[in-house]
Design a protein around this motif. Structure first.
Motif, PDB file in Angstrom:
ATOM      1  N   LEU A 179       0.996  -1.145   0.146  1.00 26.10           N
ATOM      2  CA  LEU A 179      -0.107  -0.067   0.009  1.00 26.10           C
ATOM      3  C   LEU A 179       0.927   1.213   0.047  1.00 26.10           C
ATOM      4  CD1 LEU A 179      -3.020   1.368   0.179  1.00 26.10           C
ATOM      5  CD2 LEU A 179      -2.557   1.224   2.580  1.00 26.10           C
ATOM      6  N   LEU A 180       1.934   1.128   0.732  1.00 27.29           N
ATOM      7  CA  LEU A 180       2.724   2.304   0.929  1.00 27.29           C
ATOM      8  C   LEU A 180       3.977   2.387   0.104  1.00 27.29           C
ATOM      9  CD1 LEU A 180       2.600   3.157   4.693  1.00 27.29           C
ATOM     10  CD2 LEU A 180       1.104   4.034   2.948  1.00 27.29           C
ATOM     11  N   GLY A 181       4.511   0.930  -0.059  1.00 29.64           N
ATOM     12  CA  GLY A 181       5.638   0.820  -0.813  1.00 29.64           C
ATOM     13  C   GLY A 181       6.075  -0.758  -0.561  1.00 29.64           C
ATOM     14  N   ASN A 182       7.021  -1.149  -1.331  1.00 31.32           N
ATOM     15  CA  ASN A 182       7.706  -2.442  -1.238  1.00 31.32           C
ATOM     16  C   ASN A 182       9.010  -2.787  -0.188  1.00 31.32           C
ATOM     17  OD1 ASN A 182       5.610  -3.527  -3.208  1.00 31.32           O
ATOM     18  ND2 ASN A 182       6.493  -2.432  -4.731  1.00 31.32           N
ATOM     19  N   ASP A 183       9.377  -1.683   0.090  1.00 31.89           N
ATOM     20  CA  ASP A 183      10.626  -1.744   0.763  1.00 31.89           C
ATOM     21  C   ASP A 183      10.642  -0.616   2.048  1.00 31.89           C
ATOM     22  OD1 ASP A 183      11.909   0.557  -0.198  1.00 31.89           O
ATOM     23  OD2 ASP A 183      12.729  -0.619  -1.961  1.00 31.89           O
ATOM     24  N   LEU A 184      11.590  -0.473   2.705  1.00 27.21           N
ATOM     25  CA  LEU A 184      11.523   0.490   3.879  1.00 27.21           C
ATOM     26  C   LEU A 184      11.616   1.939   3.459  1.00 27.21           C
ATOM     27  CD1 LEU A 184      11.342   0.806   6.961  1.00 27.21           C
ATOM     28  CD2 LEU A 184      13.811   0.771   7.082  1.00 27.21           C
ATOM     29  N   LEU A 185      12.548   2.133   2.347  1.00 31.26           N
ATOM     30  CA  LEU A 185      12.607   3.471   2.088  1.00 31.26           C
ATOM     31  C   LEU A 185      11.591   4.031   0.999  1.00 31.26           C
ATOM     32  CD1 LEU A 185      16.419   3.717   0.906  1.00 31.26           C
ATOM     33  CD2 LEU A 185      15.250   4.578   2.747  1.00 31.26           C
ATOM     34  N   GLU A 186      10.672   3.040   0.324  1.00 27.64           N
ATOM     35  CA  GLU A 186       9.424   3.779  -0.111  1.00 27.64           C
ATOM     36  C   GLU A 186       8.410   3.756   0.715  1.00 27.64           C
ATOM     37  OE1 GLU A 186       8.153   0.623  -3.111  1.00 27.64           O
ATOM     38  OE2 GLU A 186      10.032   1.095  -4.515  1.00 27.64           O
ATOM     39  N   ILE A 187       8.357   3.012   1.760  1.00 25.08           N
ATOM     40  CA  ILE A 187       7.280   3.346   2.884  1.00 25.08           C
ATOM     41  C   ILE A 187       7.601   4.664   3.628  1.00 25.08           C
ATOM     42  CG2 ILE A 187       6.664   2.832   5.088  1.00 25.08           C
ATOM     43  CD1 ILE A 187       6.960  -0.170   4.216  1.00 25.08           C
ATOM     44  N   ALA A 188       9.141   5.048   3.605  1.00 24.04           N
ATOM     45  CA  ALA A 188       9.574   6.076   4.405  1.00 24.04           C
ATOM     46  C   ALA A 188       9.297   7.396   3.650  1.00 24.04           C
ATOM     47  CB  ALA A 188      11.042   6.009   4.899  1.00 24.04           C
ATOM     48  N   ALA A 189       9.243   7.050   2.333  1.00 22.65           N
ATOM     49  CA  ALA A 189       8.926   8.276   1.032  1.00 22.65           C
ATOM     50  C   ALA A 189       7.713   8.801   1.215  1.00 22.65           C
ATOM     51  CB  ALA A 189       9.708   7.942  -0.187  1.00 22.65           C
ATOM     52  N   ASP A 190       6.886   7.678   1.452  1.00 26.13           N
ATOM     53  CA  ASP A 190       5.518   8.126   1.278  1.00 26.13           C
ATOM     54  C   ASP A 190       5.122   9.015   2.500  1.00 26.13           C
ATOM     55  OD1 ASP A 190       2.359   7.127   0.364  1.00 26.13           O
ATOM     56  OD2 ASP A 190       2.538   7.261   2.475  1.00 26.13           O
ATOM     57  N   LYS A 191       5.746   8.462   3.839  1.00 28.92           N
ATOM     58  CA  LYS A 191       5.476   9.084   5.050  1.00 28.92           C
ATOM     59  C   LYS A 191       6.114  10.647   4.981  1.00 28.92           C
ATOM     60  CE  LYS A 191       4.908   4.765   7.583  1.00 28.92           C
ATOM     61  NZ  LYS A 191       3.603   4.995   8.125  1.00 28.92           N
ATOM     62  N   ALA A 192       7.123  10.602   4.222  1.00 25.83           N
ATOM     63  CA  ALA A 192       7.859  12.003   4.253  1.00 25.83           C
ATOM     64  C   ALA A 192       7.233  13.153   3.446  1.00 25.83           C
ATOM     65  CB  ALA A 192       9.479  11.811   3.495  1.00 25.83           C
ATOM     66  N   GLY A 193       6.028  12.515   2.862  1.00 27.21           N
ATOM     67  CA  GLY A 193       5.157  13.229   2.183  1.00 27.21           C
ATOM     68  C   GLY A 193       4.364  14.417   3.080  1.00 27.21           C
ATOM     69  N   ALA A 194       4.467  14.220   4.276  1.00 31.59           N
ATOM     70  CA  ALA A 194       3.721  15.008   5.242  1.00 31.59           C
ATOM     71  C   ALA A 194       4.606  16.267   5.741  1.00 31.59           C
ATOM     72  CB  ALA A 194       3.579  14.149   6.540  1.00 31.59           C
ATOM     73  N   ILE A 195       6.085  16.189   5.187  1.00 32.29           N
ATOM     74  CA  ILE A 195       6.819  17.526   5.394  1.00 32.29           C
ATOM     75  C   ILE A 195       6.541  18.644   4.714  1.00 32.29           C
ATOM     76  CG2 ILE A 195       9.341  18.310   5.163  1.00 32.29           C
ATOM     77  CD1 ILE A 195      10.121  15.364   5.856  1.00 32.29           C
ATOM     78  N   LYS A 196       6.204  19.703   5.493  1.00 30.80           N
ATOM     79  CA  LYS A 196       5.853  21.000   4.811  1.00 30.80           C
ATOM     80  C   LYS A 196       6.856  22.299   4.773  1.00 30.80           C
ATOM     81  CE  LYS A 196       1.694  19.220   3.670  1.00 30.80           C
ATOM     82  NZ  LYS A 196       1.482  17.962   4.529  1.00 30.80           N
ATOM     83  N   TYR A 212      16.467   8.250   7.981  1.00 33.24           N
ATOM     84  CA  TYR A 212      16.817   9.526   8.552  1.00 33.24           C
ATOM     85  C   TYR A 212      17.407  10.354   7.572  1.00 33.24           C
ATOM     86  CZ  TYR A 212      20.199  12.755  10.347  1.00 33.24           C
ATOM     87  OH  TYR A 212      21.044  13.800  10.694  1.00 33.24           O
ATOM     88  N   ARG A 213      18.019   9.993   6.601  1.00 32.45           N
ATOM     89  CA  ARG A 213      18.834  10.714   5.541  1.00 32.45           C
ATOM     90  C   ARG A 213      17.767  11.288   4.530  1.00 32.45           C
ATOM     91  NH1 ARG A 213      24.041   6.835   4.735  1.00 32.45           N
ATOM     92  NH2 ARG A 213      25.307   7.529   6.243  1.00 32.45           N
ATOM     93  N   LEU A 214      16.646  10.328   4.337  1.00 28.97           N
ATOM     94  CA  LEU A 214      15.524  10.460   3.254  1.00 28.97           C
ATOM     95  C   LEU A 214      14.818  11.681   3.954  1.00 28.97           C
ATOM     96  CD1 LEU A 214      13.590   8.142   1.564  1.00 28.97           C
ATOM     97  CD2 LEU A 214      12.291   9.821   2.741  1.00 28.97           C
ATOM     98  N   LEU A 215      14.370  11.713   5.208  1.00 29.67           N
ATOM     99  CA  LEU A 215      13.724  12.671   5.740  1.00 29.67           C
ATOM    100  C   LEU A 215      14.211  14.024   5.870  1.00 29.67           C
ATOM    101  CD1 LEU A 215      12.298  10.552   9.022  1.00 29.67           C
ATOM    102  CD2 LEU A 215      11.151  10.944   6.683  1.00 29.67           C
ATOM    103  N   LYS A 216      15.425  13.854   6.088  1.00 29.78           N
ATOM    104  CA  LYS A 216      16.449  15.164   6.301  1.00 29.78           C
ATOM    105  C   LYS A 216      16.332  15.865   4.906  1.00 29.78           C
ATOM    106  CE  LYS A 216      20.378  17.338   8.250  1.00 29.78           C
ATOM    107  NZ  LYS A 216      21.630  17.267   9.388  1.00 29.78           N
ATOM    108  N   GLU A 217      16.709  15.078   3.914  1.00 32.47           N
ATOM    109  CA  GLU A 217      16.829  15.719   2.483  1.00 32.47           C
ATOM    110  C   GLU A 217      15.523  16.306   2.040  1.00 32.47           C
ATOM    111  OE1 GLU A 217      18.480  12.271   0.330  1.00 32.47           O
ATOM    112  OE2 GLU A 217      20.250  12.393   1.042  1.00 32.47           O
ATOM    113  N   LYS A 218      14.502  15.433   2.436  1.00 26.36           N
ATOM    114  CA  LYS A 218      13.063  16.197   1.935  1.00 26.36           C
ATOM    115  C   LYS A 218      12.736  17.464   2.780  1.00 26.36           C
ATOM    116  CE  LYS A 218       8.987  16.210   0.278  1.00 26.36           C
ATOM    117  NZ  LYS A 218       7.956  15.300   0.362  1.00 26.36           N
ATOM    118  N   ALA A 219      13.263  17.421   3.900  1.00 24.74           N
ATOM    119  CA  ALA A 219      13.049  18.514   4.772  1.00 24.74           C
ATOM    120  C   ALA A 219      13.823  19.708   4.146  1.00 24.74           C
ATOM    121  CB  ALA A 219      13.319  18.423   6.238  1.00 24.74           C
ATOM    122  N   ILE A 220      14.892  19.265   3.679  1.00 22.61           N
ATOM    123  CA  ILE A 220      15.785  20.713   3.301  1.00 22.61           C
ATOM    124  C   ILE A 220      15.198  21.243   1.892  1.00 22.61           C
ATOM    125  CG2 ILE A 220      18.167  21.051   2.042  1.00 22.61           C
ATOM    126  CD1 ILE A 220      19.042  19.199   4.435  1.00 22.61           C
TER     127      ILE A 220
END
Length: 432
Positions: A179-196, A212-220
């Motif tokens: 539903l969210l993705g097929n591996d941990l990073l795909e799942i995290a990428a979906d959740k990172a969609g909440a960053i504004k 952690y790196r994925l979330l931080k990169e998205k935030a920046i």
């Protein structure tokens, strides 16, 4: 027609499941934002702390709500699923929404939907409750709103809020695979969609390094503010089913009335959010933090009934079971616990059972209160195939605790009710 009758009629049409729509329906957040625009954007009036992740959202949300309320703020809280009553999902200062207030906000949302060609079936249950919560929190003029995501982030109904004050990530792990993705990073990428843009981003201290790196990169990338304050240094002094005693930076001998060593990491997330709010000019005294944590309780999450020696924990995925088992092992109990267990279909049951079964004496299999439930018979058969643990089947939820008391080795043996929040609902509804 009274409000209570209207409430029952409305909610019966919504059905019982909190499921989000499957992927083929696409991202519906834009549609929900359009409805909120028709309503005058009540969410824009709110100071929202958006909590996103796989495990720990409920614990993090309740601890934070308790701290902010103790500090003197008016706090709205949206958290699913409910245990005994759906109205638990929407609370203001710890009190669940009244049937009258629910009906009022529902009618406001429905009026706008009908005015633009829709009807009661336009929204799923989770979408309805999300919009009703935002309308209600705006009506009651909450100082803060704690909004817990349901599933994921990008396509979750709670992602309608485009100006959160804080976005806090709890532990992100494997859940809702496909539903969210097929591996941990795909799942995290979906959740990172909440960053504004403009939000302060707080991260769970035990996050996978790649996540952690994925979330931080998205935030920046989107112009959010990554929290750069050092994470609180937390050590557990004492752990028992009654709770924890910890040292956390300036808090020596801090009492936390929630149990399970993993709560130390959730507490770290909470204290980071408190620091972020202080940085924005809000007053939250240390004494309010300590007072709140000493008395906070969470329905169905490592909830210990000392009188009956029963632990209720809605551990609904492998990470949740791992945390539960770690807590049980740390307590050095005199007897292995008897576990009342109910699981949902497709919930990585093999991994959950593999983790749990070596640490229990007997399993009482039950059928959770959900249309996605694995039957007690099917669960018992799977356990028999995997281990030598004694298995019993409770014919109905009311019999489960009675049976657990009868089969346990000693009255001092802990009974653990777990596997799903829907298991807790089935058991506790019958026991009331």
């Amino acid at each position: 027609m009274g409000a209570a009758e209207t409430y029952r009629q409305i909610t019966s049409k919504m059905g019982g499941a909190w499921r989000v729509r499957p992927d083929e329906h696409g991202n519906r957040v834009g549609m929900l934002q359009e409805i909120l625009r028709w309503m005058g954007n009540p969410e824009r009036q709110l100071k929202v702390i958006h909590i996103v992740g796989t495990n720990g959202k409920g614990s993090t949300g309740v601890m934070l709500a308790s701290i902010l309320e103790t500090a003197g703020y008016q706090v709205g809280h949206f958290s699913t699923p409910a245990i005994l009553n759906d109205r638990e999902v929407i609370t203001t200062n710890g009190e669940m929404i009244s049937e009258e207030a629910f009906v009022k906000s529902y009618q406001h949302v429905l009026e706008e939907i009908k005015a633009h060609g829709g009807d009661e079936d336009t929204l799923t249950k989770f979408e309805w409750w999300t919009l009703i919560a935002l309308d209600h929190f705006a009506r009651t003029e909450m100082d803060f709103v704690i909004l817990e995501a349901g599933v994921g982030g990008l396509r979750d109904a709670t992602n309608v809020v485009d100006n959160p004050l804080v976005v806090a990530f709890t532990k992100i792990s494997y859940d809702h695979i496909g539903l969210l993705g097929n591996d941990l990073l795909e799942i995290a990428a979906d959740k990172a969609g909440a960053i504004k843009a403009g939000a302060t981003i707080v991260n769970y201290p035990g996050q996978d390094i790649e996540v952690y790196r994925l979330l931080k990169e998205k935030a920046i990338a989107v112009g959010a503010k990554w929290n750069t304050h050092p994470k609180p240094a937390i050590t557990i002094v004492k752990s028992s089913p009654r709770g924890l005693e910890l040292n956390a930076d300036q808090f020596e001998g801090l009492k936390l009335s929630l149990t399970g060593a993993y709560q130390a990491n959730n507490l770290s997330t909470v204290l980071q959010i408190v620091t972020a709010l202080k940085e924005r000019g809000y007053t939250i005294e240390d004494v309010a933090v300590a007072e709140a944590l000493a008395h906070v309780k969470i329905k169905g999450r490592m909830e210990f009934d000392e009188k009956r020696n029963i632990l209720f924990d809605g551990a609904h995925n492998p990470d949740g079971i791992i945390s539960l088992v770690a807590a049980i092992r740390s307590w050095h109990l005199p007897f292995k616990p008897v576990v009342v267990l109910g699981l949902l279909q497709g919930k990585q049951y093999h991994d959950m059972l593999e983790e749990l079964l070596p640490h229990v004496d007997t399993v009482i299999a039950v059928t959770p209160d959900s249309d996605r439930a694995m039957s007690a018979d099917e669960l018992a058969a799977k356990i028999v195939m995997m281990s030598n643990v004694d298995v019993e089947i409770a014919d109905d939820p009311s019999a489960a605790i009675t049976l657990a008391r009868r089969v346990r080795e000693s009255s001092e043996a802990l009974i653990v009710v777990t596997g799903s929040f829907y298991t807790l609902r089935a058991i506790e509804t019958e026991e009331m």
